[in-house]
Design a protein around this motif. Structure first.
Motif, mmCIF file in Angstrom:
data_model
loop_
_atom_site.group_PDB
_atom_site.id
_atom_site.type_symbol
_atom_site.label_atom_id
_atom_site.label_comp_id
_atom_site.label_asym_id
_atom_site.label_seq_id
_atom_site.Cartn_x
_atom_site.Cartn_y
_atom_site.Cartn_z
ATOM 1 N N UNK A 192 19.957 11.431 28.575
ATOM 2 C CA UNK A 192 20.672 11.089 27.343
ATOM 3 C C UNK A 192 20.586 12.263 26.384
ATOM 4 N N UNK A 193 21.729 12.707 25.913
ATOM 5 C CA UNK A 193 21.758 13.856 25.010
ATOM 6 C C UNK A 193 22.708 13.603 23.848
ATOM 7 N N UNK A 194 22.549 14.424 22.832
ATOM 8 C CA UNK A 194 23.561 14.599 21.803
ATOM 9 C C UNK A 194 23.804 16.102 21.701
ATOM 10 N N UNK A 195 24.957 16.482 21.231
ATOM 11 C CA UNK A 195 25.259 17.908 21.202
ATOM 12 C C UNK A 195 25.990 18.309 19.928
ATOM 13 N N UNK A 196 25.786 19.591 19.576
ATOM 14 C CA UNK A 196 26.560 20.250 18.529
ATOM 15 C C UNK A 196 27.328 21.371 19.204
ATOM 16 N N UNK A 197 28.641 21.383 19.080
ATOM 17 C CA UNK A 197 29.461 22.403 19.724
ATOM 18 C C UNK A 197 29.896 23.448 18.707
ATOM 19 N N UNK A 525 27.208 21.019 10.007
ATOM 20 C CA UNK A 525 27.184 20.601 11.407
ATOM 21 C C UNK A 525 26.377 19.334 11.580
ATOM 22 N N UNK A 526 26.695 18.567 12.600
ATOM 23 C CA UNK A 526 25.922 17.365 12.923
ATOM 24 C C UNK A 526 26.065 17.069 14.409
ATOM 25 N N UNK A 527 25.068 16.389 14.941
ATOM 26 C CA UNK A 527 25.110 16.018 16.350
ATOM 27 C C UNK A 527 26.112 14.895 16.569
ATOM 28 N N UNK A 528 26.762 14.936 17.727
ATOM 29 C CA UNK A 528 27.712 13.901 18.071
ATOM 30 C C UNK A 528 27.028 12.650 18.579
ATOM 31 N N UNK A 567 26.780 25.510 22.919
ATOM 32 C CA UNK A 567 26.395 24.124 22.671
ATOM 33 C C UNK A 567 24.904 24.053 22.390
ATOM 34 N N UNK A 568 24.544 23.378 21.312
ATOM 35 C CA UNK A 568 23.146 23.053 21.025
ATOM 36 C C UNK A 568 22.907 21.628 21.501
ATOM 37 N N UNK A 569 21.924 21.457 22.385
ATOM 38 C CA UNK A 569 21.694 20.174 23.038
ATOM 39 C C UNK A 569 20.403 19.543 22.528
ATOM 40 N N UNK A 570 20.472 18.262 22.238
ATOM 41 C CA UNK A 570 19.292 17.465 21.899
ATOM 42 C C UNK A 570 19.063 16.472 23.039
#
Length: 619
Positions: A192-197, A525-528, A567-570
C-alpha cells in the motif's frame, strides 16, 4: 574504371515435450533427423557424426517454428548475420546435447521395447480419425514429414530412450512445502502506497534559460546536432514481377502448352500396397516368413504376427496408396514392378531390412481437364515469359548502363523504366530498398559516390535488379545553432527540469524521513489517495526494495515512472496473501527450474568428458 569489370517416457512433462517435437516434425513438413545428410559432418560427438543434412533440416525446422511465433520481428532478426550465426549455433548445440544424452542413456542400459514404441505411435492423436488409429492418415503424415515408417519408429525409439534419462533427472527433484510457501508469499505480496508525482513537463516548462546556457549545451552536445553525410540518389529498377503486368496469354497459347506438358497436369500413377518387414540382415528369418506365406497363409494375418513395421502391422501390413519418389528406391522399384492386384514380391532388401510386398490396388495416371487448369497454365506461361524477358532486359541494362555511365537516361529508355530520385538521405534514413547492404555498398563506392558514375547492376532479390547513381553529396556537418535552437531549448529544458525534480524529490524524502512536511507545503504538494500495487507496477522495483514499515511509521523513497516523471513514494503497509490458489503452479515451476538446473549440470559434465568437434555453423 577497371573495377567496374570485376561478390521420461511416462511422465506428463515428457509426453508433452515429445508430442510437441513430433507435431513439429509431422506438420511443419520437414525431413527426418534420422535419414538424410550429404556425407559432410556438421559436428562430431565421440564417434557419432551429426550430418550437415540433419543439421540443416533441424535448423530449418526451428526457423519455421520461430517465424510462425514471432512473424516479422523474427524476419528482422534474421537480417543480422551475427544473429543468424548465433541462432544456428544454438540449434547445433541442442543436437549435440541430444546425442550426449542418448549416449549416456545407452551407457546406463536404458532401453525401449517395440511394444512401448508401438503403444506410443498408436496413441498419438494426430494419427487418429474418429478416435481410432488411421493407417492412411499415419502414412500420409509420415510422407509429408519425409519419414518412412521404419525411420519414424527409430526416431521415436531414440527419443524415448533419451527421455527416460530426462524423466529420471526430473523425477529426482522435489520442492519443500516451506519453499513453495515462501515463494508464494513473495509472488502474491502487495504494498500500500501513496505518491507525489513531480511532472517532468511541468518542471521543464518552468525552466528559464539564458543564451549562454543554450550556447554551452549546444557546444557540449554537438554530436546531437550533427547532420550525417548525405547523398541524393537516382535509381532504376527491373523486376520480373513488374513485367508480368504487361504480358497477355491467349487461350490458344495456353491449350498448346497444356498439350505439350500434359504430364504436369495428370495425377501420378499410384499403387496400394501392403508389406511385411523383417528388420536387419536376417535373410534366413525373412525367407522363413516368405516360405510360410507361400504355403497359403493369409498375408494380413502374417503381417500382424511377423512384421517389424509397428505402424502398418496393426493394419495387416497396409501402407495405403503410394506414389513414386516417396519410398526407399529398392522398395519402390519392386512395388511398381508388380502388375496385377494380389501379386507378391520375393524378398526385397532395403536399408531397413527385408520386405515382402503385396499389390492391393492400382490407380492409373489421369489428366485434369483443360478448364480446371487454364488459369494455372496462363499464370505459368506469364511467369516464364516474364523471367525470359527479365533476363533479356537485364543484359541490355548491364550493357547500356556501362556504356553510358554519366546518366541513367539511356539505361532507363533501354528497359522502359522510370528514374526514381530521392532527396538527400543518409544511411540511417534511406528508403528500405536502398538500405540493403549490396545497394548501400554500391552507393558508397568511389566510382559512384565521388565520380558520379552509374553503379553495376545490383541484384536485390531473385529476378529483381537495380542500378543507382549519386546525383549530389554533402559531408557530415554540425548544424548551426539557429537551425536547431528550438530542439536545443527543448532538450536542455528537460535536462534542467529533471535535475530540479530530482533535487526536490531527494530533499522531500530526506525531510519526510524526519517526520517533517515543510517542503511539501511550500511547493503546494500533497500525497494522493492510497493505492495497492503488485509486482507489475512500473515503480515496483523501487517499492518492493523498500524496507517494511515498523511501528506504524511509513517508509519513503523516490522513483521514476514510465513517463519520466519523478515520484516520491510513501509505503504504509506490506500485505501477504494466504491464498494458496497458486501453490500448485509455483511448486511445479520450482521443480521445473530445479530440474533444468540439474539437466544443465548433467549436460555440462557430459560435454567435459566427451570429445566434441564443430565443423559448420554459419552459411
Amino acid at each position: 574504371m577497371m573495377d567496374r569489370l570485376r561478390e521420461g517416457v511416462n511422465s506428463i512433462a515428457v509426453k508433452i515435450i515429445l508430442g510437441l517435437i513430433i507435431l513439429s516434425f509431422v506438420f511443419a513438413g520437414v525431413g527426418s533427423y534420422i535419414v538424410g545428410g550429404n556425407g559432410n559432418a556438421a559436428a562430431k560427438v565421440g564417434n557419432v557424426e551429426i550430418s550437415r543434412g540433419e543439421f540443416e533440416q533441424a535448423y530449418q525446422n526451428e526457423r519455421n517454428r520461430m517465424q510462425a511465433q514471432l512473424g516479422d520481428y523474427f524476419a528482422n532478426l534474421l537480417a543480422d548475420p551475427s544473429y543468424v550465426e548465433t541462432f544456428r549455433k544454438s540449434v547445433l548445440d541442442r543436437m549435440v546435447d541430444n546425442v550426449l544424452l542418448e549416449q549416456h542413456a545407452q551407457e546406463l542400459g536404458l532401453r525401449v521395447s517395440d511394444a512401448q514404441v508401438r503403444s506410443l505411435m498408436l496413441e498419438m492423436p494426430q494419427f487418429h480419425k474418429d478416435g481410432q488409429f488411421d493407417s492412411e492418415i499415419y502414412q500420409s503424415a509420415l510422407r509429408r514429414a519425409g519419414f518412412t515408417p521404419e525411420s519414424f519408429a527409430e526416431y521415436l525409439r531414440r527419443d524415448l530412450v533419451r527421455n527416460q534419462l530426462l524423466s529420471a533427472v526430473q523425477a529426482s527433484d522435489f520442492v519443500l512445502p516451506s519453499e513453495v510457501e515462501s515463494q508464494s508469499e513473495l509472488i502474491t505480496q502487495t504494498r500500500d502506497i501513496r505518491r507525489v508525482t513531480l511532472s517532468l513537463e511541468q518542471f521543464a516548462n518552468q525552466v528559464e534559460l539564458s543564451d549562454a546556457d543554450i550556447e554551452n549545451y549546444y557546444k557540449q552536445n554537438a554530436d546531437r546536432y550533427t547532420r550525417p553525410e548525405q547523398v541524393k540518389v537516382s535509381y532504376i529498377e527491373l523486376s520480373a514481377a513488374q513485367l508480368k503486368d504487361s504480358i497477355v496469354v491467349t487461350d490458344e497459347q495456353a491449350k498448346t502448352y497444356y498439350q505439350a506438358h500434359l504430364d504436369k497436369y495428370s495425377s501420378d500413377e499410384q499403387r496400394e500396397v501392403s508389406h511385411i518387414l523383417i528388420q536387419g540382415d536376417d535373410e534366413a528369418k525373412a525367407q522363413a516368413v516368405l516360405d510360410e506365406l507361400n504355403t497359403g497363409v493369409d498375408f494380413a494375418t502374417l503381417a500382424q504376427e511377423k512384421s517389424d513395421d509397428l505402424g502398418s502391422a496393426e493394419e495387416g501390413g497396409s501402407l495405403g496408396w503410394i506414389e513414386r519418389d516417396v519410398m526407399d528406391p529398392s522398395f519402390e522399384e519392386a512395388a511398381f514392378a508388380l502388375k496385377n492386384v494380389g501379386d507378391v514380391t520375393g524378398l526385397v532388401k532395403s536399408d531397413f531390412g527385408y520386405h515382402i510386398i503385396k499389390l492391393d490396388g492400382l490407380k492409373d495416371s489421369v489428366a485434369k481437364p483443360y478448364e480446371q487448369v487454364a488459369v494455372e497454365i496462363k499464370q505459368e506461361i506469364k511467369d516464364q515469359e516474364a523471367v525470359e524477358k527479365f533476363y533479356e532486359l537485364q543484359t541490355e541494362l548491364e550493357k547500356v548502363a556501362f556504356e553510358y555511365p554519366d546518366s541513367l537516361d539511356d539505361a532507363a529508355n533501354a528497359i522502359d523504366a522510370k528514374i526514381q530520385t530521392t532527396d538527400f538521405i543518409s544511411q540511417a534514413d534511406a528508403p528500405e530498398l536502398l538500405k540493403m547492404p549490396a545497394v548501400m555498398q554500391a552507393i558508397l563506392t568511389p566510382e559512384v559516390k565521388e565520380d558520379g558514375l552509374n553503379s553495376d547492376v545490383i541484384e536485390v532479390a531473385p529476378e529483381h535488379v537495380m542500378v543507382v547513381r549519386v546525383e549530389d553529396a554533402r559531408d557530415e556537418a554540425v548544424l548551426p545553432l539557429s537551425d536547431v535552437r528550438e530542439q536545443v531549448v527543448t532538450q536542455l529544458s528537460k535536462v534542467k527540469g529533471e535535475q530540479q525534480a530530482l533535487e526536490l524529490a531527494t530533499s522531500l524524502v530526506s525531510e519526510l524521513k524526519e517526520g517533517k512536511q515543510t517542503l511539501l507545503q511550500e511547493n503546494g504538494l500533497s500525497f494522493g489517495e492510497q493505492e495497492t500495487i503488485d509486482r507489475s507496477s512500473p515503480i515496483a522495483n523501487v517499492v518492493f526494495a523498500m524496507a517494511k514499515p515498523k511501528d506504524g511509521q511509513p517508509q519513503f523513497a523516490q522513483a521514476k515512472d514510465f513517463n519520466g516523471d519523478t515520484v516520491v513514494v510513501e509505503l504504509t503497509e506490506v500485505k501477504t496473501s494466504d491464498d494458496s490458489q497458486y501453490a500448485e503452479q509455483i511448486s511445479a515451476q520450482l521443480e521445473n527450474l530445479n530440474a533444468q538446473d540439474n539437466l544443465a549440470g548433467v549436460i555440462d559434465i557430459l560435454r567435459k568428458e566427451a570429445t566434441i568437434e564443430y565443423f559448420i555453423v554459419s552459411q
